[in-house]
Design a protein around this motif. Structure first.
Motif, PDB file in Angstrom:
ATOM      1  N   ARG A  38     -10.132 -50.317 -80.050  1.00 51.01           N
ATOM      2  CA  ARG A  38      -8.968 -50.636 -80.879  1.00 51.01           C
ATOM      3  C   ARG A  38      -9.411 -51.031 -82.285  1.00 51.01           C
ATOM      4  N   PHE A  39     -10.478 -51.841 -82.408  1.00 53.71           N
ATOM      5  CA  PHE A  39     -10.930 -52.274 -83.733  1.00 53.71           C
ATOM      6  C   PHE A  39     -11.672 -51.150 -84.448  1.00 53.71           C
ATOM      7  N   GLY A  40     -12.292 -50.241 -83.682  1.00 59.11           N
ATOM      8  CA  GLY A  40     -12.934 -49.085 -84.297  1.00 59.11           C
ATOM      9  C   GLY A  40     -11.902 -48.150 -84.902  1.00 59.11           C
ATOM     10  N   GLU A  41     -10.712 -48.092 -84.284  1.00 63.26           N
ATOM     11  CA  GLU A  41      -9.621 -47.281 -84.817  1.00 63.26           C
ATOM     12  C   GLU A  41      -9.067 -47.884 -86.096  1.00 63.26           C
ATOM     13  N   ASP A  42      -8.894 -49.195 -86.088  1.00 67.59           N
ATOM     14  CA  ASP A  42      -8.251 -49.882 -87.221  1.00 67.59           C
ATOM     15  C   ASP A  42      -8.869 -51.268 -87.357  1.00 67.59           C
ATOM     16  N   ALA A  43      -9.758 -51.417 -88.326  1.00 69.42           N
ATOM     17  CA  ALA A  43     -10.480 -52.678 -88.495  1.00 69.42           C
ATOM     18  C   ALA A  43      -9.554 -53.834 -88.860  1.00 69.42           C
ATOM     19  N   LEU A  44      -8.412 -53.528 -89.501  1.00 67.18           N
ATOM     20  CA  LEU A  44      -7.489 -54.599 -89.885  1.00 67.18           C
ATOM     21  C   LEU A  44      -6.958 -55.341 -88.660  1.00 67.18           C
ATOM     22  N   ARG A  45      -6.987 -54.694 -87.487  1.00 70.85           N
ATOM     23  CA  ARG A  45      -6.510 -55.343 -86.275  1.00 70.85           C
ATOM     24  C   ARG A  45      -7.270 -56.636 -85.978  1.00 70.85           C
ATOM     25  N   MET A  46      -8.500 -56.753 -86.458  1.00 73.77           N
ATOM     26  CA  MET A  46      -9.255 -57.993 -86.247  1.00 73.77           C
ATOM     27  C   MET A  46      -8.578 -59.163 -86.959  1.00 73.77           C
ATOM     28  N   MET A  47      -8.119 -58.919 -88.172  1.00 69.54           N
ATOM     29  CA  MET A  47      -7.382 -59.958 -88.890  1.00 69.54           C
ATOM     30  C   MET A  47      -6.021 -60.195 -88.262  1.00 69.54           C
ATOM     31  N   ARG A  48      -5.399 -59.122 -87.784  1.00 67.01           N
ATOM     32  CA  ARG A  48      -4.095 -59.259 -87.142  1.00 67.01           C
ATOM     33  C   ARG A  48      -4.192 -60.112 -85.877  1.00 67.01           C
ATOM     34  N   ALA A  49      -5.301 -60.005 -85.162  1.00 64.91           N
ATOM     35  CA  ALA A  49      -5.484 -60.817 -83.953  1.00 64.91           C
ATOM     36  C   ALA A  49      -5.421 -62.299 -84.298  1.00 64.91           C
ATOM     37  N   VAL A  50      -6.131 -62.685 -85.348  1.00 63.48           N
ATOM     38  CA  VAL A  50      -6.138 -64.092 -85.764  1.00 63.48           C
ATOM     39  C   VAL A  50      -4.784 -64.477 -86.355  1.00 63.48           C
ATOM     40  N   ARG A  51      -4.173 -63.559 -87.101  1.00 66.27           N
ATOM     41  CA  ARG A  51      -2.878 -63.862 -87.705  1.00 66.27           C
ATOM     42  C   ARG A  51      -1.800 -64.076 -86.647  1.00 66.27           C
ATOM     43  N   PHE A  52      -1.742 -63.211 -85.631  1.00 62.46           N
ATOM     44  CA  PHE A  52      -0.775 -63.413 -84.544  1.00 62.46           C
ATOM     45  C   PHE A  52      -1.069 -64.719 -83.815  1.00 62.46           C
ATOM     46  N   SER A  53      -2.346 -65.021 -83.644  1.00 64.57           N
ATOM     47  CA  SER A  53      -2.736 -66.283 -83.009  1.00 64.57           C
ATOM     48  C   SER A  53      -2.168 -67.471 -83.782  1.00 64.57           C
ATOM     49  N   ALA A  54      -2.267 -67.415 -85.124  1.00 57.17           N
ATOM     50  CA  ALA A  54      -1.772 -68.507 -85.969  1.00 57.17           C
ATOM     51  C   ALA A  54      -0.252 -68.563 -85.987  1.00 57.17           C
ATOM     52  N   GLN A  55       0.391 -67.410 -85.994  1.00 56.08           N
ATOM     53  CA  GLN A  55       1.857 -67.392 -86.033  1.00 56.08           C
ATOM     54  C   GLN A  55       2.468 -67.899 -84.726  1.00 56.08           C
ATOM     55  N   LEU A  56       1.825 -67.581 -83.607  1.00 58.54           N
ATOM     56  CA  LEU A  56       2.392 -67.901 -82.299  1.00 58.54           C
ATOM     57  C   LEU A  56       1.759 -69.132 -81.647  1.00 58.54           C
ATOM     58  N   GLY A  57       0.630 -69.613 -82.198  1.00 57.29           N
ATOM     59  CA  GLY A  57      -0.073 -70.730 -81.566  1.00 57.29           C
ATOM     60  C   GLY A  57      -0.812 -70.296 -80.308  1.00 57.29           C
ATOM     61  N   PHE A  58      -1.241 -69.027 -80.264  1.00 57.28           N
ATOM     62  CA  PHE A  58      -1.934 -68.480 -79.108  1.00 57.28           C
ATOM     63  C   PHE A  58      -3.450 -68.522 -79.324  1.00 57.28           C
ATOM     64  N   ASP A  59      -4.203 -68.388 -78.217  1.00 60.37           N
ATOM     65  CA  ASP A  59      -5.656 -68.211 -78.284  1.00 60.37           C
ATOM     66  C   ASP A  59      -5.972 -66.718 -78.288  1.00 60.37           C
ATOM     67  N   VAL A  60      -7.120 -66.375 -78.850  1.00 60.36           N
ATOM     68  CA  VAL A  60      -7.596 -64.999 -78.785  1.00 60.36           C
ATOM     69  C   VAL A  60      -8.489 -64.868 -77.554  1.00 60.36           C
ATOM     70  N   GLU A  61      -8.228 -63.858 -76.739  1.00 57.83           N
ATOM     71  CA  GLU A  61      -8.970 -63.642 -75.495  1.00 57.83           C
ATOM     72  C   GLU A  61     -10.449 -63.420 -75.790  1.00 57.83           C
ATOM     73  N   GLU A  62     -11.336 -63.894 -74.900  1.00 60.84           N
ATOM     74  CA  GLU A  62     -12.769 -63.927 -75.170  1.00 60.84           C
ATOM     75  C   GLU A  62     -13.354 -62.544 -75.438  1.00 60.84           C
ATOM     76  N   GLY A  63     -12.978 -61.536 -74.652  1.00 66.11           N
ATOM     77  CA  GLY A  63     -13.495 -60.192 -74.897  1.00 66.11           C
ATOM     78  C   GLY A  63     -13.072 -59.666 -76.257  1.00 66.11           C
ATOM     79  N   THR A  64     -11.845 -59.986 -76.650  1.00 64.04           N
ATOM     80  CA  THR A  64     -11.344 -59.591 -77.967  1.00 64.04           C
ATOM     81  C   THR A  64     -12.117 -60.314 -79.065  1.00 64.04           C
ATOM     82  N   LYS A  65     -12.403 -61.596 -78.846  1.00 64.54           N
ATOM     83  CA  LYS A  65     -13.203 -62.365 -79.817  1.00 64.54           C
ATOM     84  C   LYS A  65     -14.591 -61.756 -79.987  1.00 64.54           C
ATOM     85  N   GLU A  66     -15.228 -61.419 -78.892  1.00 68.41           N
ATOM     86  CA  GLU A  66     -16.586 -60.886 -78.937  1.00 68.41           C
ATOM     87  C   GLU A  66     -16.634 -59.588 -79.725  1.00 68.41           C
ATOM     88  N   ALA A  67     -15.612 -58.756 -79.524  1.00 68.67           N
ATOM     89  CA  ALA A  67     -15.554 -57.501 -80.270  1.00 68.67           C
ATOM     90  C   ALA A  67     -15.382 -57.763 -81.766  1.00 68.67           C
TER      91      ALA A  67
END
Length: 438
Positions: free
Chosen positions: A151-180
């Protein structure tokens, strides 16, 4: 699960269904509806091809027809309707080289970024949740659909979106997603400055702007904001402080309202400290001149991230003056408001409050009382319409010319000197008195 679809969204879906096609509300609008949040917009996905969509509606716009998107206009309101698709090879870490249309909803959902954004809904079939979006909403997790590296190889901006959604919703980022993200953060160099800027601002204006810490931990800021990484490494051994420069910035972000200019100001306000860092003979840290240094850094960073000039100028001014001492007198307040601008002065006080709130408990009550007093004085100054700028002076350039002053630099200096007199004593702001002082 029942989701309330707006009347116009339902009309589009039912029109497509009546013609024999599948159609669903999809993505963020479904996610937000489940979370009982008001969606910003409603996107629709369908098995109908773009030409078939256009044939069913009287007014459409080809907004992204190459990628299968047609905007259907109902009155003055537009709704994006996109054909189920499979994305081809991504060449630039942002965009697929080509797309192919499919009749399979699951294939369309598979290409999306996160599980919570890969759900579809209509009133006929209810919720379609193939990848566990509901599970992750309940667990408050941001997780990629499938392999996060893909997913991040397709669209690198998704890495920032992961953190942004986390901040907007108060969610954690899943560990495998973090590692990537940790592995692939350098790919953000392929993303345009404008897209980086948009995601950064959304994160900063979220309910959890301090989740910028997650972006730092995952190596994102090292790519998009290396100045912040340096601040995270800079200590503040001083009675007024209890955090590093970077941690102080993170706490100050949460201490001010979610306004774009104010949040950007708090992000930049102390970034000049690392380059101004000195240690005295007692081992205490000092940062003299960091306001001016921070202003220049804000200029450089905001230019790099393609911010508009108006935002940049306002933020730079607030950063430059955030640490200036304002005398607790009417004249002191008038001078400070004149210097930074009357509209900016209340913002400056808000910045000073957030700055103080992110410091140690040392003299906190005194700092709060001083800011309360400054606000009270400013209210009185504004209420009595006291002169704060050249345009408020009782004389202008034409008056000086009539008094025999030639146009030129000297005229500007005279007006500034007259303004200084009025800032000290508002009663001096009469045409008769000022003309005697020329």
């Amino acid at each position: 699960m029942k989701i309330h679809l707006p009347q116009k969204v339902n009309k589009i879906i039912r029109t497509l269904q009546s013609a024999g096609y599948e159609a669903f509300a999809v993505g963020g609008c479904v996610r937000d509806s489940i979370l009982q949040r008001e969606p910003d917009d409603w996107d629709i996905t369908t098995s109908a091809l773009p030409a078939q969509v256009k044939a069913l509606f009287g007014h459409t716009i080809d907004t992204g027809i190459v990628h299968g998107t047609v905007t259907v206009m109902l009155g003055r309101e537009g709704f994006e309707v996109t054909t189920y698709r499979i994305d081809g090879v991504y060449e630039d870490n942002r965009h697929p080289r080509e797309v192919s249309f499919t009749g399979d909803l699951q294939e369309d959902l598979r290409r999306r970024d996160f599980t919570i954004n890969a759900m579809a809904y209509n009133d006929t079939q209810g919720l379609v949740d193939v990848f566990g979006g509901i599970r992750d909403l309940e667990a408050k997790i941001i997780r990629c659909v499938g392999d996060p590296r893909e997913r991040f190889g397709e669209d690198a901006l998704r890495m920032m979106r992961a953190v942004r959604f986390s901040a907007q919703l108060g969610f954690d980022v899943e560990e495998g997603t973090k590692e990537a993200v940790r592995e692939q953060a350098p790919d953000l160099c392929h993303v345009s400055a404008e897209r980086i800027q948009a995601e950064l601002v959304k994160l900063l204006c979220s309910p959890h702007p301090d989740y910028l810490r997650t972006a730092w931990e995952l190596g994102i800021t090292a790519q998009i904001l290396p100045e912040f990484d340096r601040a995270m490494k800079t200590p503040q051994n001083h009675p007024h402080h209890c955090y590093s420069v970077g941690e102080h910035i993170l706490h100050s972000l949460s201490a001010i309202e979610a306004d774009r200019v104010l949040r950007l100001t708090m992000l930049f306000h102390d970034l000049g400290k690392p380059q101004c860092h000195t240690v005295d003979e007692k081992g205490l840290d000092h940062f003299k001149g960091h306001g001016a240094a921070g202003r220049d850094m804000a200029d450089h960073i905001m230019t790099r991230l393609k911010f508009d000039n108006a935002t940049k100028e306002q933020v730079m001014k607030l950063v430059a003056y955030h640490d200036n001492c304002v005398a607790e007198t009417p004249a002191g307040v008038r001078r400070a408001a004149s210097k930074i601008g009357p509209d900016n002065f209340p913002l400056l006080l808000a910045v000073k409050r957030a700055d103080a709130a992110a410091q140690s408990s040392y003299l906190q009550e005194e700092k709060r009382k001083k800011l309360d007093h400054l606000e009270e004085i400013y209210r009185e100054v504004k209420a009595s319409s006291q002169c704060l700028t050249l345009k408020d002076l009782a004389v202008n350039g034409q008056d000086l010319i009539a008094a025999g002053i030639r146009p030129g630099p000297a005229m500007g200096e005279i007006l500034k000197s007259l303004l200084e007199l009025v800032l000290e004593d508002p009663q001096c702001n009469t045409k008769e008195y000022l003309l005697t002082k020329i």
